[in-house]
Motif scaffolding. Structure first.
Motif, PDB file in Angstrom:
ATOM      1  N   LYS A 183      -6.547 -10.997   2.386  1.00 63.43           N
ATOM      2  CA  LYS A 183      -7.832 -11.149   3.069  1.00 63.43           C
ATOM      3  C   LYS A 183      -8.349  -9.805   3.583  1.00 63.43           C
ATOM      4  O   LYS A 183      -9.540  -9.520   3.554  1.00 63.43           O
ATOM      5  N   ASP A 214      -7.068  -6.607   2.655  1.00 60.17           N
ATOM      6  CA  ASP A 214      -6.917  -5.478   1.741  1.00 60.17           C
ATOM      7  C   ASP A 214      -7.721  -5.678   0.460  1.00 60.17           C
ATOM      8  O   ASP A 214      -8.350  -6.716   0.259  1.00 60.17           O
ATOM      9  N   ASP A 215      -7.657  -4.687  -0.421  1.00 57.86           N
ATOM     10  CA  ASP A 215      -8.403  -4.672  -1.673  1.00 57.86           C
ATOM     11  C   ASP A 215      -7.581  -5.332  -2.777  1.00 57.86           C
ATOM     12  O   ASP A 215      -6.548  -4.803  -3.202  1.00 57.86           O
ATOM     13  N   LEU A 216      -8.021  -6.487  -3.281  1.00 55.13           N
ATOM     14  CA  LEU A 216      -7.263  -7.213  -4.293  1.00 55.13           C
ATOM     15  C   LEU A 216      -7.213  -6.466  -5.624  1.00 55.13           C
ATOM     16  O   LEU A 216      -6.225  -6.569  -6.357  1.00 55.13           O
ATOM     17  N   GLN A 217      -8.252  -5.714  -5.947  1.00 52.03           N
ATOM     18  CA  GLN A 217      -8.216  -4.923  -7.174  1.00 52.03           C
ATOM     19  C   GLN A 217      -7.121  -3.863  -7.081  1.00 52.03           C
ATOM     20  O   GLN A 217      -6.399  -3.614  -8.050  1.00 52.03           O
ATOM     21  N   PHE A 218      -6.986  -3.276  -5.892  1.00 49.31           N
ATOM     22  CA  PHE A 218      -5.902  -2.317  -5.683  1.00 49.31           C
ATOM     23  C   PHE A 218      -4.549  -3.014  -5.827  1.00 49.31           C
ATOM     24  O   PHE A 218      -3.622  -2.463  -6.426  1.00 49.31           O
ATOM     25  N   TYR A 219      -4.434  -4.210  -5.260  1.00 53.37           N
ATOM     26  CA  TYR A 219      -3.180  -4.970  -5.386  1.00 53.37           C
ATOM     27  C   TYR A 219      -2.812  -5.162  -6.861  1.00 53.37           C
ATOM     28  O   TYR A 219      -1.680  -4.927  -7.266  1.00 53.37           O
ATOM     29  N   MET A 223       0.813  -1.209   0.000  1.00 51.55           N
ATOM     30  CA  MET A 223       0.000   0.000   0.000  1.00 51.55           C
ATOM     31  C   MET A 223       0.855   1.270   0.000  1.00 51.55           C
ATOM     32  O   MET A 223       0.424   2.320  -0.473  1.00 51.55           O
ATOM     33  N   GLU A 238      -3.794  -3.462  -9.516  1.00 51.86           N
ATOM     34  CA  GLU A 238      -3.466  -2.194 -10.174  1.00 51.86           C
ATOM     35  C   GLU A 238      -2.112  -1.669  -9.724  1.00 51.86           C
ATOM     36  O   GLU A 238      -1.314  -1.181 -10.539  1.00 51.86           O
TER      37      GLU A 238
END
Length: 253
Positions: free
Chosen positions: A182, A184-189, A138, A191
């Motif tokens: 689990k 955090d946001d996987l879509q953010f990961y 992050m 991107e």
């Protein structure tokens, strides 16, 4: 001394079409584009290589390539520019000592100088192999110079607690990014990893995850980003059991 110009390809930004989304900023490997007064702007002709990597990332179609008189691309100037950008980020975080305001000095990007292992061994200490800070996915800036051309380790944050030889066998010689799929946001990961892969062009990618099902997300995000951005870069996914031993390996080239 004036810099000579020549006719070459260089980007053109239509400010009328630009909505300031910033996608082109992260897509530009050289940091040639910045958001200024809510619009994307080319900050220096010498930073633009004219290859147009940013064009496909503009949802408004505001960026095109044109041929015109421009200062030549300067790779050494780009390197200095990226280092300056990183220094500015670090200075901004350091200036604000209150984490609650979003400027926590603990998130300032830096490389770490380690004592020689022989010195530490004399004191019966096991030397840390961590070479940079921060490590959280992050927080790590995609343009961090220490990521360029590295052997990259993407690690689920429970792994170092289970794996007794984490530093010596897996962290040594690699730059690490840590996250929890689990929480955090996987879509953010996906991107963020795509941005890092595009900018840093790592030599190799290793993913360490736990055997629990929820941990598969971090490997999936890394694989998807790698397939779309760096299809020829080798990637290995290593699964660690809760008892602290590797229980599975998956390699892709």
């Amino acid at each position: 001394m004036a810099v000579s110009t020549r006719v070459r390809k260089i980007i053109r930004i239509d400010e009328e079409k630009c909505d300031g989304c910033g996608d082109c900023v992260t897509a530009c490997h050289e940091g040639a584009i910045q958001l200024i007064d809510g619009k994307a702007r080319l900050v220096s002709e010498t930073y633009c290589d004219g290859l147009g990597a940013c064009i496909g990332d503009c949802p408004q179609g505001a960026i095109t390539l044109e041929e015109r008189e421009a200062e030549p691309f300067d790779e050494s100037a780009v390197s200095r520019h990226l280092n300056n950008l990183l220094a500015q980020v670090e200075a901004q975080h350091t200036a604000d000592s209150k984490c609650s305001t979003g400027g926590c000095p603990g998130s300032a990007a830096r490389e770490l100088n380690r004592a020689q292992p022989a010195v530490l061994a004399a004191a019966d200490d096991v030397p840390s192999q961590l070479s940079h800070w921060p490590v959280q996915l992050m927080l790590v800036p995609p343009h961090a110079p220490y990521l360029r051309g590295c052997d990259l380790l993407i690690c689920a944050d429970c792994v170092p607690f289970a794996l007794p030889n984490f530093h010596s066998e897996y962290l040594s010689g690699r730059r690490v990014l840590v996250g929890c799929p689990k929480l955090d946001d996987l879509q953010f990961y996906y991107e963020k990893l795509a941005q890092i892969f595009t900018t840093a062009q790592p030599r190799s990618i290793t993913v360490l995850k736990m055997e629990v099902p929820c941990c598969n997300g971090i490997a999936a995000a890394a694989m998807q980003a790698r397939d779309e951005v760096l299809a020829d870069t080798p990637i290995e996914v290593i699964t660690i059991g809760v008892q602290g031993e590797p229980v599975g390996r998956q390699r892709a080239v």
